[in-house]
Design a protein around this motif. Sequence first.
Motif, PDB file in Angstrom:
ATOM      1  N   ASP A   1       0.794  -1.414  -0.117  1.00 31.29           N
ATOM      2  CA  ASP A   1       0.048  -0.024   0.021  1.00 31.29           C
ATOM      3  C   ASP A   1       0.787   1.295  -0.079  1.00 31.29           C
ATOM      4  O   ASP A   1       0.659   2.262  -0.696  1.00 31.29           O
ATOM      5  CB  ASP A   1      -1.008  -0.096   1.275  1.00 31.29           C
ATOM      6  CG  ASP A   1      -1.825  -1.190   0.975  1.00 31.29           C
ATOM      7  OD1 ASP A   1      -2.318  -1.378  -0.007  1.00 31.29           O
ATOM      8  OD2 ASP A   1      -2.353  -1.813   2.119  1.00 31.29           O
ATOM      9  N   ALA A   2       1.844   1.439   1.093  1.00 28.82           N
ATOM     10  CA  ALA A   2       2.719   2.501   1.039  1.00 28.82           C
ATOM     11  C   ALA A   2       3.936   2.454  -0.254  1.00 28.82           C
ATOM     12  O   ALA A   2       4.460   3.293  -0.585  1.00 28.82           O
ATOM     13  CB  ALA A   2       3.297   2.589   2.176  1.00 28.82           C
ATOM     14  N   GLU A   3       3.896   1.270  -0.658  1.00 25.61           N
ATOM     15  CA  GLU A   3       5.144   0.979  -1.740  1.00 25.61           C
ATOM     16  C   GLU A   3       6.494   1.300  -0.906  1.00 25.61           C
ATOM     17  O   GLU A   3       7.242   2.189  -1.631  1.00 25.61           O
ATOM     18  CB  GLU A   3       4.562   1.511  -3.025  1.00 25.61           C
ATOM     19  CG  GLU A   3       3.486   1.037  -3.776  1.00 25.61           C
ATOM     20  CD  GLU A   3       3.288   1.688  -5.193  1.00 25.61           C
ATOM     21  OE1 GLU A   3       3.188   0.823  -6.010  1.00 25.61           O
ATOM     22  OE2 GLU A   3       3.667   2.778  -5.379  1.00 25.61           O
ATOM     23  N   TRP A   4       6.669   0.796   0.092  1.00 22.76           N
ATOM     24  CA  TRP A   4       7.993   1.066   0.417  1.00 22.76           C
ATOM     25  C   TRP A   4       8.475  -0.331   1.472  1.00 22.76           C
ATOM     26  O   TRP A   4       7.825  -1.036   1.230  1.00 22.76           O
ATOM     27  CB  TRP A   4       8.086   1.990   1.386  1.00 22.76           C
ATOM     28  CG  TRP A   4       7.435   2.191   2.603  1.00 22.76           C
ATOM     29  CD1 TRP A   4       7.119   1.062   3.561  1.00 22.76           C
ATOM     30  CD2 TRP A   4       6.831   3.156   3.292  1.00 22.76           C
ATOM     31  NE1 TRP A   4       6.470   1.335   4.719  1.00 22.76           N
ATOM     32  CE2 TRP A   4       6.103   2.600   4.535  1.00 22.76           C
ATOM     33  CE3 TRP A   4       6.591   4.502   3.015  1.00 22.76           C
ATOM     34  CZ2 TRP A   4       5.166   3.589   5.540  1.00 22.76           C
ATOM     35  CZ3 TRP A   4       5.834   5.354   3.860  1.00 22.76           C
ATOM     36  CH2 TRP A   4       5.304   4.911   5.080  1.00 22.76           C
ATOM     37  N   VAL A   5       9.688  -0.677   1.393  1.00 28.30           N
ATOM     38  CA  VAL A   5      10.210  -1.648   1.986  1.00 28.30           C
ATOM     39  C   VAL A   5      10.460  -1.143   3.635  1.00 28.30           C
ATOM     40  O   VAL A   5      11.145  -0.257   3.786  1.00 28.30           O
ATOM     41  CB  VAL A   5      11.904  -1.998   1.337  1.00 28.30           C
ATOM     42  CG1 VAL A   5      12.395  -3.451   2.308  1.00 28.30           C
ATOM     43  CG2 VAL A   5      11.509  -2.815   0.023  1.00 28.30           C
ATOM     44  N   GLU A   6      10.035  -1.931   4.580  1.00 25.17           N
ATOM     45  CA  GLU A   6      10.430  -1.575   6.047  1.00 25.17           C
ATOM     46  C   GLU A   6      11.630  -2.600   6.600  1.00 25.17           C
ATOM     47  O   GLU A   6      11.509  -3.646   6.407  1.00 25.17           O
ATOM     48  CB  GLU A   6       9.339  -1.761   6.914  1.00 25.17           C
ATOM     49  CG  GLU A   6       8.182  -0.644   6.615  1.00 25.17           C
ATOM     50  CD  GLU A   6       7.290  -0.421   7.750  1.00 25.17           C
ATOM     51  OE1 GLU A   6       7.267  -1.220   8.911  1.00 25.17           O
ATOM     52  OE2 GLU A   6       6.455   0.128   7.577  1.00 25.17           O
ATOM     53  N   MET A   7      12.423  -1.958   7.388  1.00 26.14           N
ATOM     54  CA  MET A   7      13.374  -2.799   7.946  1.00 26.14           C
ATOM     55  C   MET A   7      13.078  -2.411   9.417  1.00 26.14           C
ATOM     56  O   MET A   7      12.656  -1.486   9.914  1.00 26.14           O
ATOM     57  CB  MET A   7      14.735  -2.353   7.950  1.00 26.14           C
ATOM     58  CG  MET A   7      15.384  -2.692   6.489  1.00 26.14           C
ATOM     59  SD  MET A   7      17.087  -2.917   6.551  1.00 26.14           S
ATOM     60  CE  MET A   7      17.730  -1.719   7.365  1.00 26.14           C
TER      61      MET A   7
ATOM     62  N   GLU B   1       8.205  -5.709  17.294  1.00 26.07           N
ATOM     63  CA  GLU B   1       9.108  -5.318  16.486  1.00 26.07           C
ATOM     64  C   GLU B   1       9.395  -3.705  16.341  1.00 26.07           C
ATOM     65  O   GLU B   1       8.109  -2.994  17.038  1.00 26.07           O
ATOM     66  CB  GLU B   1       8.465  -5.410  14.833  1.00 26.07           C
ATOM     67  CG  GLU B   1       8.419  -6.879  14.581  1.00 26.07           C
ATOM     68  CD  GLU B   1       8.154  -7.258  13.204  1.00 26.07           C
ATOM     69  OE1 GLU B   1       8.321  -8.491  12.830  1.00 26.07           O
ATOM     70  OE2 GLU B   1       7.256  -6.402  12.411  1.00 26.07           O
ATOM     71  N   MET B   2      10.454  -3.039  16.026  1.00 26.70           N
ATOM     72  CA  MET B   2      10.786  -1.781  16.075  1.00 26.70           C
ATOM     73  C   MET B   2      11.311  -1.491  14.645  1.00 26.70           C
ATOM     74  O   MET B   2      12.247  -2.061  14.148  1.00 26.70           O
ATOM     75  CB  MET B   2      11.840  -1.370  17.048  1.00 26.70           C
ATOM     76  CG  MET B   2      12.322   0.088  17.039  1.00 26.70           C
ATOM     77  SD  MET B   2      13.342   0.391  18.587  1.00 26.70           S
ATOM     78  CE  MET B   2      14.614  -0.690  18.104  1.00 26.70           C
ATOM     79  N   ARG B   3      10.604  -0.442  14.025  1.00 28.59           N
ATOM     80  CA  ARG B   3      11.026   0.051  12.740  1.00 28.59           C
ATOM     81  C   ARG B   3      12.178   0.881  12.641  1.00 28.59           C
ATOM     82  O   ARG B   3      12.230   2.004  13.382  1.00 28.59           O
ATOM     83  CB  ARG B   3       9.967   0.700  11.993  1.00 28.59           C
ATOM     84  CG  ARG B   3      10.073   1.117  10.713  1.00 28.59           C
ATOM     85  CD  ARG B   3       8.848   1.424  10.043  1.00 28.59           C
ATOM     86  NE  ARG B   3       8.791   3.157  10.186  1.00 28.59           N
ATOM     87  CZ  ARG B   3       7.737   3.792   9.777  1.00 28.59           C
ATOM     88  NH1 ARG B   3       6.721   3.144   9.123  1.00 28.59           N
ATOM     89  NH2 ARG B   3       7.311   4.996  10.152  1.00 28.59           N
ATOM     90  N   THR B   4      13.138   0.623  11.994  1.00 35.47           N
ATOM     91  CA  THR B   4      14.205   1.321  11.859  1.00 35.47           C
ATOM     92  C   THR B   4      14.480   2.060  10.775  1.00 35.47           C
ATOM     93  O   THR B   4      15.473   2.853  10.467  1.00 35.47           O
ATOM     94  CB  THR B   4      15.656   0.307  11.924  1.00 35.47           C
ATOM     95  OG1 THR B   4      15.605  -0.906  11.145  1.00 35.47           O
ATOM     96  CG2 THR B   4      15.658  -0.156  13.457  1.00 35.47           C
TER      97      THR B   4
END
Length: 320
Positions: free
Chosen positions: A245-251, A277-280
Motif C-alpha cells: 500500500d505504501a510501496e516501501w520496504v520496511e526494516m 518489532e521496532m521499525r528502523t
Amino acid sequence: MLRTDHHLTPDDLAKALRSDAAEGLTSRPKSLPPKWFYDERGSELFEEITRLAEYYPTRAERRILRERAGEIAAESGADTLVELGAGSGEKTRLLLDALSGAGTLNRFVPVDVSGDFLGEAAAAIGGAYPGLEVHAVVADFERHLHLLPSGGRRLVAVLGSTLGNQPPAERVSFLGDLHSGCTEGDTLLLGVDLVKDPARLVAAYDDPRGVTAEFNRNVLRVLNRELGAEFEPEGFDHVAAWDPDAEWVEMRLRSRTRRRVRVAALESTVEFAAGEEMRTEISAKFRRERIEAELGAAGFSLQEWWTDSAGDFAVLLARP
C-alpha cells in the motif's frame, strides 16, 4: 581553497539522539530514524552492502550518472555542486568531472552530519581538483537547508534514494524547504529507486550473508555506546518486509523474547513484548507519476528523467 561551516556540534548530535530515542522507544509501534545507523561501523557495513549482488541501487545509479553526467552538466549549467549527504566516491566525482569538463565548475559544497568524515572527504576532493573552492558544511540537511551557501547556479544533489527514507508528508515538506532556498538558476538532481518485483526489493534488504541484518542491529550498539543502553543486539532478529500500500520496504528489529532494556541517558526502562518489532527504516520506491506529483506539490518542475537499461532506478533533474 577549503573552508568549513559548522552548524552541528557533537553535543547537538548527542541531544538529537536522546530526543529521537526518547520519542521512538516510547511510541507505538516503536521506531528509530535511519540516520543513526551510520557510525563508523555502520558506514563500513553499508559500504559492504553496496557491493552485494542483491543490492542493485548503488550500481544502477552509478551507471546512470556515468552515462548521463555530461547531459546533467549541460542541462544544469551549474557552477556549484551541492551534495546533501556527502560522498567522496565515484558518483561525486562523475558529477564534478562533468561540470569541470563543461567549463562551469567553481565550487563544491558537501553537506554531512559527520564533521570527521566531511573533513576527510572535502580534503580529498580539494586535492583532486586544484583550484576548486570546497565549502564543506557540517549540518543536518533536514534542519539546516536555510543555512547552506547560496549564490551562483547550484546543482543540488540528493542521491542514493535518500529521499525514500522519509514518508510522503515529510518528503513534500523537505522538497518544499529545498524549493524555498532555490533561485531561478538552481536545479535539483534526485536519485530514486523504482517500484519492481517485491521479491527483488526485499532481497536487496535481506541478503543471505546477513550483512544487512548486522547493519540493522548496529543501531542498538549505537544506543548502547552513546546512551548507556543495555540492548542485547543478538536478541533481535532482522526483518525486511514490503508494504504494497505504501510501496516501501520496511526494516525492523524483532525482539525474540520479552525483555526490559535500561537506557541510562534517558533514565528510563523500555519494555519489549516477545515478537514485538521496532521499525528502523523505510525505503520508499517510486513511480514516475508519484515523484512528479510530489515535486510539483513542492514547486518543482520535472525536466529530465533517466533510468538504467533495466528500469530499476531513476535519476531526475528538476527546476524550481
